[in-house]
Scaffold this motif. Structure first.
Motif, short mmCIF file in Angstrom:
data_model
loop_
_atom_site.label_atom_id
_atom_site.label_comp_id
_atom_site.label_asym_id
_atom_site.label_seq_id
_atom_site.Cartn_x
_atom_site.Cartn_y
_atom_site.Cartn_z
N ALA A 118 0.43 -1.04 0.01
CA ALA A 118 -0.31 -0.20 -0.30
C ALA A 118 1.09 0.87 -0.10
O ALA A 118 0.29 2.39 0.05
N LEU A 119 1.78 1.63 0.73
CA LEU A 119 3.33 2.24 0.40
C LEU A 119 4.10 2.26 -0.57
O LEU A 119 4.86 3.57 -1.23
N GLY A 120 3.36 1.36 -1.64
CA GLY A 120 4.28 1.48 -2.79
C GLY A 120 5.25 1.00 -2.64
O GLY A 120 6.41 0.84 -3.60
N ARG A 121 5.83 -0.36 -1.53
CA ARG A 121 7.46 -0.51 -1.46
C ARG A 121 7.00 -2.21 -1.73
O ARG A 121 7.05 -2.29 -1.04
N THR A 122 7.36 -2.25 -3.48
CA THR A 122 6.80 -3.99 -3.59
C THR A 122 7.81 -4.67 -3.22
O THR A 122 7.44 -5.72 -2.95
N ALA A 144 -1.80 -16.11 -2.54
CA ALA A 144 -2.28 -15.63 -3.34
C ALA A 144 -1.97 -13.66 -3.25
O ALA A 144 -1.89 -13.31 -4.79
N LEU A 145 -1.53 -13.49 -2.03
CA LEU A 145 -0.91 -12.21 -1.90
C LEU A 145 0.94 -12.11 -2.87
O LEU A 145 1.14 -11.49 -3.67
N LYS A 146 1.63 -13.26 -3.04
CA LYS A 146 2.96 -13.40 -3.39
C LYS A 146 2.43 -13.93 -4.44
O LYS A 146 3.10 -12.38 -5.32
N ILE A 151 2.42 -10.03 -9.81
CA ILE A 151 1.85 -9.46 -11.56
C ILE A 151 2.46 -7.77 -11.19
O ILE A 151 2.69 -7.21 -12.04
N GLU A 152 2.26 -7.99 -9.87
CA GLU A 152 2.73 -5.73 -9.81
C GLU A 152 3.80 -6.07 -10.02
O GLU A 152 4.70 -4.56 -10.88
N LEU A 153 4.97 -6.56 -9.69
CA LEU A 153 6.34 -6.05 -10.36
C LEU A 153 6.58 -6.85 -11.61
O LEU A 153 7.88 -6.51 -12.03
N GLN A 154 5.47 -7.75 -11.90
CA GLN A 154 5.73 -7.86 -13.51
C GLN A 154 7.08 -9.06 -14.31
O GLN A 154 7.42 -9.36 -14.57
N ARG A 155 6.40 -9.87 -13.03
CA ARG A 155 7.35 -11.03 -12.92
C ARG A 155 6.81 -12.15 -13.53
O ARG A 155 5.52 -12.55 -12.80
N PRO A 156 7.46 -13.16 -13.62
CA PRO A 156 6.10 -14.47 -14.21
C PRO A 156 5.73 -14.86 -12.84
O PRO A 156 6.39 -15.39 -12.29
#
Length: 160
Positions: A118-122, A144-146, A151-156
């Motif tokens: 939520a703070l943008g610290r992916t 599911a969180l991972k 997806i957020e980090l655009q990793r496979p």
């Protein structure tokens, strides 16, 4: 713990279990004021969380901590109340205390990950989510969180 204290705590717990949250909350508040025992504030804070009274929950749980109740559940409750109020930095500090006190509890790591996200610290969120999955590899919530973070980090997703 005195017999009177234990008896009163059990009585109040019975009121709470019956679903009489408002009377239980008032009784815990009164007991906290008269006794100064952090246990009553911790219970009042937990009830405030259940009722969605996050500002009150923060007050009770902070008071419980300041009076010496350093149980991980108290810190986690404080983190939850702060998160609902949008105080994510403070929530992370509370969840961090909970996680340090109970390092095998994956839920505390997952809450840290959610705050970090939520703070943008992916990257930090991913580290916490990975630790939650390591601690509880069969828990769907953590998987599911991972996956959401991947997806957020655009990793496979195969990295899950």
């Amino acid at each position: 713990m005195s017999a009177v204290f234990l008896s009163e705590l059990l009585r109040l717990g019975g009121v709470e279990v019956r679903g009489e949250l408002d009377p239980a909350l008032e009784a815990y508040r009164s007991a906290a004021l008269t006794s100064g025992d952090p246990t009553y504030d911790a219970h009042a804070g937990r009830i405030c969380l259940r009722l969605g009274r996050y500002e009150d929950a923060v007050g009770h749980l902070r008071r419980a901590v300041s009076r010496g109740d350093a149980e991980p559940e108290v810190y986690a409750g404080l983190g939850e109340a702060l998160r609902h109020r949008g105080a994510l930095e403070q929530a992370m500090a509370a969840y961090r205390n909970a996680a340090e006190s109970a390092p095998a509890n994956a839920h505390y790591r997952a809450r840290l990950a959610e705050c970090a996200l939520a703070l943008g610290r992916t990257n930090q969120a991913m580290r916490e989510a990975e630790e939650a999955v390591r601690l509880a590899p069969d828990e769907p919530e953590f998987l599911a969180l991972k996956a959401r973070l991947l997806i957020e980090l655009q990793r496979p997703l195969s990295a899950a």
